[in-house]
Design a protein around this motif. Structure first.
Motif: not given
Length: 123
Positions: A45-55
């Motif tokens: 469960d690795v959601p896409d972020g708007k500013t930053t994220d794991f991906r």
């Protein structure tokens, strides 16, 4: 107090089993060198972020999943000694042979660091 090494990497989905096998081999070395625990987690469960994220952090491609891992050491001195041994160019452990045991991911996109625990709650 314990010391934690943390890692985030992108692994091709098709390499999941290769990753598990590679991790089991490498993690065995960490345990032999004094690590208390090694945990490898496949992204679920690795959601896409708007500013930053794991991906974004590891520049994961569409065909890759994000892996989050950590090694728990009894202390920083044990960790430093283990890392020095692993990085020693004279290390003849056959498990360190990159030709025989290539990483099933792009190591250049791995994020890693050492951390001192400041809160450690258990049940």
């Amino acid at each position: 107090m314990s010391y934690i090494d943390g890692f985030v990497i992108a692994v091709p989905k098709a390499n999941k089993q290769k990753f598990i096998e590679h991790a089991e081999m490498a993690d065995g070395m960490f345990i032999e060198m004094g690590a208390l625990r090694v945990v490898e987690c496949w992204g679920d469960d690795v959601p896409d972020g708007k500013t930053t994220d794991f991906r974004m952090a590891v520049k994961a491609k569409e065909d890759e999943d994000v892996i989050f891992s950590w090694i728990e050491w009894p202390d920083k001195a044990t960790r430093d000694a283990a890392m020095a041994q692993m990085m020693d160019p004279g290390n003849t452990d056959p498990r360190m042979d990159q030709e025989k045991h290539p990483m099933p991911f792009d190591g250049a996109r791995m994020i890693f660091g050492g951390f001192v625990p400041v809160v450690d709650m258990k049940e």
